[in-house]
Design a protein around this motif. Sequence first.
Motif, PDB file in Angstrom:
ATOM      1  N   HIS A 101       0.882  -1.171   0.000  1.00 29.26           N
ATOM      2  CA  HIS A 101       0.000   0.000   0.000  1.00 29.26           C
ATOM      3  C   HIS A 101       0.919   1.221   0.000  1.00 29.26           C
ATOM      4  O   HIS A 101       1.549   1.528   1.014  1.00 29.26           O
ATOM      5  CB  HIS A 101      -0.881   0.020   1.239  1.00 29.26           C
ATOM      6  N   GLU A 102       1.031   1.889  -1.127  1.00 31.73           N
ATOM      7  CA  GLU A 102       1.953   3.011  -1.279  1.00 31.73           C
ATOM      8  C   GLU A 102       1.207   4.183  -1.911  1.00 31.73           C
ATOM      9  O   GLU A 102       0.810   4.120  -3.073  1.00 31.73           O
ATOM     10  CB  GLU A 102       3.166   2.609  -2.120  1.00 31.73           C
ATOM     11  N   GLY A 103       1.017   5.236  -1.125  1.00 27.75           N
ATOM     12  CA  GLY A 103       0.249   6.365  -1.616  1.00 27.75           C
ATOM     13  C   GLY A 103      -1.178   5.940  -1.918  1.00 27.75           C
ATOM     14  O   GLY A 103      -1.853   5.328  -1.094  1.00 27.75           O
ATOM     15  N   ASP A 104      -1.641   6.215  -3.137  1.00 23.82           N
ATOM     16  CA  ASP A 104      -3.001   5.832  -3.522  1.00 23.82           C
ATOM     17  C   ASP A 104      -3.023   4.534  -4.317  1.00 23.82           C
ATOM     18  O   ASP A 104      -4.006   4.210  -4.989  1.00 23.82           O
ATOM     19  CB  ASP A 104      -3.660   6.951  -4.326  1.00 23.82           C
ATOM     20  N   LYS A 105      -1.943   3.759  -4.231  1.00 20.75           N
ATOM     21  CA  LYS A 105      -1.840   2.532  -5.009  1.00 20.75           C
ATOM     22  C   LYS A 105      -1.812   1.299  -4.107  1.00 20.75           C
ATOM     23  O   LYS A 105      -1.251   1.322  -3.019  1.00 20.75           O
ATOM     24  CB  LYS A 105      -0.568   2.536  -5.869  1.00 20.75           C
ATOM     25  N   PHE A 106      -2.438   0.231  -4.597  1.00 18.24           N
ATOM     26  CA  PHE A 106      -2.350  -1.074  -3.959  1.00 18.24           C
ATOM     27  C   PHE A 106      -1.781  -2.050  -4.967  1.00 18.24           C
ATOM     28  O   PHE A 106      -2.176  -2.054  -6.146  1.00 18.24           O
ATOM     29  CB  PHE A 106      -3.725  -1.567  -3.501  1.00 18.24           C
ATOM     30  N   ALA A 107      -0.835  -2.884  -4.526  1.00 15.30           N
ATOM     31  CA  ALA A 107      -0.231  -3.860  -5.431  1.00 15.30           C
ATOM     32  C   ALA A 107      -0.001  -5.174  -4.693  1.00 15.30           C
ATOM     33  O   ALA A 107       0.328  -5.186  -3.504  1.00 15.30           O
ATOM     34  CB  ALA A 107       1.090  -3.334  -5.989  1.00 15.30           C
ATOM     35  N   LYS A 108      -0.161  -6.262  -5.427  1.00 11.66           N
ATOM     36  CA  LYS A 108       0.128  -7.581  -4.879  1.00 11.66           C
ATOM     37  C   LYS A 108       0.856  -8.404  -5.932  1.00 11.66           C
ATOM     38  O   LYS A 108       0.387  -8.530  -7.068  1.00 11.66           O
ATOM     39  CB  LYS A 108      -1.155  -8.299  -4.450  1.00 11.66           C
ATOM     40  N   ASP A 109       2.020  -8.931  -5.562  1.00 11.18           N
ATOM     41  CA  ASP A 109       2.803  -9.805  -6.431  1.00 11.18           C
ATOM     42  C   ASP A 109       2.936 -11.166  -5.765  1.00 11.18           C
ATOM     43  O   ASP A 109       3.226 -11.245  -4.567  1.00 11.18           O
ATOM     44  CB  ASP A 109       4.208  -9.250  -6.676  1.00 11.18           C
ATOM     45  N   VAL A 110       2.738 -12.220  -6.532  1.00  8.92           N
ATOM     46  CA  VAL A 110       2.909 -13.585  -6.035  1.00  8.92           C
ATOM     47  C   VAL A 110       3.818 -14.340  -6.996  1.00  8.92           C
ATOM     48  O   VAL A 110       3.566 -14.355  -8.208  1.00  8.92           O
ATOM     49  CB  VAL A 110       1.562 -14.323  -5.901  1.00  8.92           C
ATOM     50  N   ILE A 111       4.879 -14.950  -6.467  1.00  8.06           N
ATOM     51  CA  ILE A 111       5.784 -15.759  -7.278  1.00  8.06           C
ATOM     52  C   ILE A 111       5.799 -17.178  -6.712  1.00  8.06           C
ATOM     53  O   ILE A 111       6.073 -17.380  -5.527  1.00  8.06           O
ATOM     54  CB  ILE A 111       7.213 -15.199  -7.288  1.00  8.06           C
ATOM     55  N   THR A 112       5.506 -18.156  -7.569  1.00  6.88           N
ATOM     56  CA  THR A 112       5.590 -19.565  -7.194  1.00  6.88           C
ATOM     57  C   THR A 112       6.743 -20.196  -7.962  1.00  6.88           C
ATOM     58  O   THR A 112       6.788 -20.138  -9.193  1.00  6.88           O
ATOM     59  CB  THR A 112       4.275 -20.296  -7.524  1.00  6.88           C
ATOM     60  N   TYR A 113       7.678 -20.791  -7.221  1.00  6.59           N
ATOM     61  CA  TYR A 113       8.906 -21.327  -7.828  1.00  6.59           C
ATOM     62  C   TYR A 113       8.737 -22.769  -8.284  1.00  6.59           C
ATOM     63  O   TYR A 113       7.991 -23.546  -7.688  1.00  6.59           O
ATOM     64  CB  TYR A 113      10.044 -21.316  -6.821  1.00  6.59           C
ATOM     65  N   THR A 114       9.496 -23.128  -9.335  1.00  5.30           N
ATOM     66  CA  THR A 114       9.713 -24.517  -9.721  1.00  5.30           C
ATOM     67  C   THR A 114      11.216 -24.718  -9.876  1.00  5.30           C
ATOM     68  O   THR A 114      11.937 -23.792 -10.275  1.00  5.30           O
ATOM     69  CB  THR A 114       9.007 -24.874 -11.041  1.00  5.30           C
ATOM     70  N   HIS A 115      11.694 -25.929  -9.550  1.00  2.32           N
ATOM     71  CA  HIS A 115      13.127 -26.224  -9.626  1.00  2.32           C
ATOM     72  C   HIS A 115      13.324 -27.562 -10.334  1.00  2.32           C
ATOM     73  O   HIS A 115      12.691 -28.553  -9.982  1.00  2.32           O
ATOM     74  CB  HIS A 115      13.729 -26.295  -8.222  1.00  2.32           C
ATOM     75  N   SER A 116      14.217 -27.567 -11.320  1.00  2.00           N
ATOM     76  CA  SER A 116      14.479 -28.790 -12.065  1.00  2.00           C
ATOM     77  C   SER A 116      15.873 -28.751 -12.680  1.00  2.00           C
ATOM     78  O   SER A 116      16.146 -27.924 -13.564  1.00  2.00           O
ATOM     79  CB  SER A 116      13.433 -28.984 -13.167  1.00  2.00           C
ATOM     80  N   ALA A 117      16.766 -29.615 -12.186  1.00  2.00           N
ATOM     81  CA  ALA A 117      18.102 -29.807 -12.770  1.00  2.00           C
ATOM     82  C   ALA A 117      18.849 -28.498 -12.995  1.00  2.00           C
ATOM     83  O   ALA A 117      19.404 -28.255 -14.066  1.00  2.00           O
ATOM     84  CB  ALA A 117      17.988 -30.576 -14.082  1.00  2.00           C
ATOM     85  N   GLY A 118      18.856 -27.641 -11.975  1.00  2.00           N
ATOM     86  CA  GLY A 118      19.598 -26.392 -12.078  1.00  2.00           C
ATOM     87  C   GLY A 118      18.838 -25.253 -12.717  1.00  2.00           C
ATOM     88  O   GLY A 118      19.317 -24.115 -12.732  1.00  2.00           O
ATOM     89  N   HIS A 119      17.660 -25.544 -13.259  1.00  5.04           N
ATOM     90  CA  HIS A 119      16.828 -24.515 -13.864  1.00  5.04           C
ATOM     91  C   HIS A 119      15.740 -24.080 -12.878  1.00  5.04           C
ATOM     92  O   HIS A 119      15.141 -24.911 -12.199  1.00  5.04           O
ATOM     93  CB  HIS A 119      16.183 -25.029 -15.150  1.00  5.04           C
ATOM     94  N   VAL A 120      15.496 -22.788 -12.816  1.00  4.05           N
ATOM     95  CA  VAL A 120      14.514 -22.241 -11.876  1.00  4.05           C
ATOM     96  C   VAL A 120      13.444 -21.488 -12.658  1.00  4.05           C
ATOM     97  O   VAL A 120      13.755 -20.673 -13.532  1.00  4.05           O
ATOM     98  CB  VAL A 120      15.180 -21.291 -10.860  1.00  4.05           C
TER      99      VAL A 120
END
Length: 254
Positions: A101-120
């Motif tokens: 909540h910053e000034g008159d703005k609302f923001a939501k970020d969601v990051i879901t990770y996957t991991h496989s053989a050194g790759h993200v």
Amino acid sequence: MKKIFTIVFLAILSLLIPSIATAADFANEKLSYVITYKWGLIQKDAGDAVLSSRLNNGKYTFTLTAKTKPWADKFFPVRDTLTATVLKNGFVPQRYVKIAHEGDKFAKDVITYTHSAGHVGGKCERYRDKNGSQSTAKNTLTATGPTFDMLSVFYFLRIIDYNKLTKGSVTKLTIFSGSKAETLTIRGLGREKIKLRDKTQCEAYRISFTFTTGGKKKSSDDINCWISADDRRIPLLLIGTLPVGQVKCYYTGK
């Protein structure tokens, strides 16, 4: 004011590669910070931040809450909460959420990770609301090697074996920051004694780090950070340069 908090809460957080990291072992804790803005002879506390950690079923939950001081609320109020979930074994990020909540703005970020053989992979969902005007967006980020977000990377900094981080050494990793993948470059600057907010002195490891996008363009000037040289490895002080003035983030205790 927004620029101050952007730099602080992008930078309060950093760093290194597993080859120089020790095993993660965080007790449930609460770390408090005060954020100060300095411009010439003017120096004023602008905000507060609290970091907390919890371990449950082999997973860490890290939380950062940040808010502006009452005087700063009149110009640009900030109320941010960041949460990261990380597997203790191997210190592997699983999920990251930022609610702002910053000034008159609302923001939501969601990051879901996957991991496989050194790759993200990072499945990113973003929601924005400004004065009732809403928008959503989704994208997927990819990287190889050590990859973190703006909060889990802060705790990774604390498990570094600083005996292997020699003065002048440089290393890089990837940061998923919601809409893009950034490169974080870290430089070891040795060990020195610093003065804390309460005027006491202590030994600390000094590092600097820089965020870049596309491998070249800087998204911030170099930021200096001092980590306590004791077993707790607490980030004690962070200093960043603004277009006008300087911002400092001081550790103030539990």
